[in-house]
Design a protein around this motif. Structure first.
Motif, PDB file in Angstrom:
ATOM      1  N   ASP A 191       0.858  -1.050   0.077  1.00 43.56           N
ATOM      2  CA  ASP A 191       0.063  -0.129  -0.075  1.00 43.56           C
ATOM      3  C   ASP A 191       0.810   1.191   0.030  1.00 43.56           C
ATOM      4  O   ASP A 191       1.932   1.274   0.577  1.00 43.56           O
ATOM      5  CB  ASP A 191      -0.729   0.115   1.220  1.00 43.56           C
ATOM      6  N   GLN A 192       0.480   2.311  -0.736  1.00 43.92           N
ATOM      7  CA  GLN A 192       1.032   3.568  -0.661  1.00 43.92           C
ATOM      8  C   GLN A 192       0.650   4.562   0.188  1.00 43.92           C
ATOM      9  O   GLN A 192      -0.801   4.837  -0.124  1.00 43.92           O
ATOM     10  CB  GLN A 192       1.546   3.969  -2.189  1.00 43.92           C
ATOM     11  N   SER A 193       1.250   5.179   0.945  1.00 44.09           N
ATOM     12  CA  SER A 193       0.539   6.400   1.577  1.00 44.09           C
ATOM     13  C   SER A 193       1.424   7.449   2.062  1.00 44.09           C
ATOM     14  O   SER A 193       2.757   7.177   2.628  1.00 44.09           O
ATOM     15  CB  SER A 193      -0.081   5.706   3.028  1.00 44.09           C
ATOM     16  N   ARG A 196       5.116   7.019   0.774  1.00 38.66           N
ATOM     17  CA  ARG A 196       5.999   5.830   1.133  1.00 38.66           C
ATOM     18  C   ARG A 196       5.133   4.595   0.698  1.00 38.66           C
ATOM     19  O   ARG A 196       3.724   4.858   0.485  1.00 38.66           O
ATOM     20  CB  ARG A 196       5.905   5.808   2.777  1.00 38.66           C
ATOM     21  N   VAL A 197       5.879   3.280   0.570  1.00 41.63           N
ATOM     22  CA  VAL A 197       4.946   2.177   0.437  1.00 41.63           C
ATOM     23  C   VAL A 197       5.343   1.300   1.377  1.00 41.63           C
ATOM     24  O   VAL A 197       6.446   1.345   1.858  1.00 41.63           O
ATOM     25  CB  VAL A 197       5.576   1.629  -1.098  1.00 41.63           C
ATOM     26  N   TYR A 198       4.217   0.603   1.820  1.00 44.01           N
ATOM     27  CA  TYR A 198       4.398  -0.144   3.086  1.00 44.01           C
ATOM     28  C   TYR A 198       4.120  -1.809   2.509  1.00 44.01           C
ATOM     29  O   TYR A 198       3.025  -1.784   1.909  1.00 44.01           O
ATOM     30  CB  TYR A 198       3.447   0.234   3.985  1.00 44.01           C
ATOM     31  N   GLU A 214      10.609   4.385   1.345  1.00 48.30           N
ATOM     32  CA  GLU A 214      10.637   5.825   1.240  1.00 48.30           C
ATOM     33  C   GLU A 214      10.726   6.296   0.156  1.00 48.30           C
ATOM     34  O   GLU A 214      10.956   5.571  -1.075  1.00 48.30           O
ATOM     35  CB  GLU A 214      11.939   6.420   2.196  1.00 48.30           C
ATOM     36  N   ALA A 215      10.424   7.693  -0.018  1.00 45.02           N
ATOM     37  CA  ALA A 215      10.034   8.246  -1.421  1.00 45.02           C
ATOM     38  C   ALA A 215      11.445   8.261  -2.394  1.00 45.02           C
ATOM     39  O   ALA A 215      11.482   7.983  -3.404  1.00 45.02           O
ATOM     40  CB  ALA A 215       9.652   9.732  -1.309  1.00 45.02           C
ATOM     41  N   LEU A 218      11.840   4.921  -3.766  1.00 40.47           N
ATOM     42  CA  LEU A 218      10.918   4.682  -4.869  1.00 40.47           C
ATOM     43  C   LEU A 218      11.185   5.093  -6.274  1.00 40.47           C
ATOM     44  O   LEU A 218      10.999   4.667  -7.068  1.00 40.47           O
ATOM     45  CB  LEU A 218       9.524   5.340  -4.511  1.00 40.47           C
ATOM     46  N   ASP A 227       7.780  -1.745  -9.848  1.00 33.84           N
ATOM     47  CA  ASP A 227       6.653  -1.305  -8.958  1.00 33.84           C
ATOM     48  C   ASP A 227       6.417  -1.978  -7.956  1.00 33.84           C
ATOM     49  O   ASP A 227       6.025  -3.254  -7.978  1.00 33.84           O
ATOM     50  CB  ASP A 227       5.425  -1.056 -10.026  1.00 33.84           C
ATOM     51  N   LEU A 229       4.292  -1.897  -5.620  1.00 36.21           N
ATOM     52  CA  LEU A 229       2.845  -2.368  -5.489  1.00 36.21           C
ATOM     53  C   LEU A 229       2.510  -3.582  -6.111  1.00 36.21           C
ATOM     54  O   LEU A 229       1.587  -4.378  -5.660  1.00 36.21           O
ATOM     55  CB  LEU A 229       1.916  -1.066  -5.610  1.00 36.21           C
TER      56      LEU A 229
END
Length: 264
Positions: A191-193, A196-198, A214-215, A218, A227, A229
């Motif tokens: 998930d991206q929020s 950041r991607v978790y 972290e950004a 990414l 990707d 995600l």
């Protein structure tokens, strides 16, 4: 059988060194001291941190620091490979660290050609792959050597201290906070929020293991066409330093920290 695997890995070191063509090669000099399993000193006084690997650590004067298992053996192995021998240095990224050490791949000159010290140590199971976002050259060859050593149970791979941890055992991972670990598990949610991607490995994100991208990292993923995600559901191996922030976590700074073992 294990002995034969080790010999085969070492005999191919010279060939593999030639396959790593992304490096800027320069003369190094003679190795006059081996500090530990991933650091050497040249006759010029240059200290070389062998980039791309992490060997078991020695205290080296640090108060309260415990010797990691097999650290003396790793130092002895590197001495056998490089001490009092002429080496060439290969640079593939950032070249100097904050301690003024050269960050280089070390190639030992032998009668049979160049022997890549990093690969030889990893192939013996006396170092593991340890990379940085600004130093990512030749990692595929090191990962291959590590995989063979781990499968054969060589060196550190037969010691529980270096065991690959299970992502679905957050309590065990919390006990390893502050340690560099390899963690395997299936990503249940990507998930991206907030930039950041978790990558969540459990259903309770405040308790279970998470890999956080972290950004800045990414952007490196985007450059390599990956990707994160799309990793949802994949079985992966993650490597990095474990910390405790809403459960055990590893920060991902570059794509090579994640090895995809199976997509679904």
């Amino acid at each position: 059988m294990v002995h034969l695997v080790a010999l085969a890995a070492l005999s191919s070191a010279s060939t593999a060194a030639l396959a790593c063509e992304a490096l800027r090669m320069v003369p190094g000099g003679t190795v006059v001291q081996v500090t530990d399993g991933d650091t050497v000193v040249l006759h010029t006084g240059t200290v070389v941190r062998m980039i791309g690997t992490q060997a078991p650590k020695l205290p080296l004067g640090r108060e309260g620091f415990e010797t990691w298992p097999l650290a003396p053996e790793a130092k002895a192995a590197l001495e056998a490979i490089a001490l009092n021998k002429t080496v060439q240095l290969g640079y593939g990224g950032e070249e100097i660290d904050r301690y003024e050490r050269a960050l280089a791949h070390v190639f030992v000159e032998t009668d049979d050609g160049l022997v890549w010290a990093q690969q030889a140590m990893v192939a013996r199971g006396l170092a593991r792959v340890y990379s940085f976002p600004d130093n990512r050259a030749c990692l595929d060859l090191l990962f291959a050597a590590e995989g063979r050593a781990r499968t054969a149970g060589l060196g550190i791979w037969r010691d529980p201290y270096y065991s690959t941890r299970a992502a679905d055992a957050p309590g065990d991972l919390l006990a390893r906070a502050g340690h560099y670990e390899l963690v395997e598990g299936r990503i249940l949610l990507a998930d991206q929020s907030g930039g950041r991607v978790y990558l969540n490995f459990g259903r309770f994100w405040k308790e279970d293991f998470t890999a956080v991208i972290e950004a800045q990292a990414l952007r490196l993923f985007a450059e390599t066409g990956v990707d994160p995600l799309m990793l949802e559901g994949a079985l992966v191996r993650v490597r990095g330093w474990v910390d405790d922030r809403d459960g055990p976590r590893i920060e991902i700074t570059h794509p090579e920290q994640i090895e995809v073992l199976a997509t679904r």
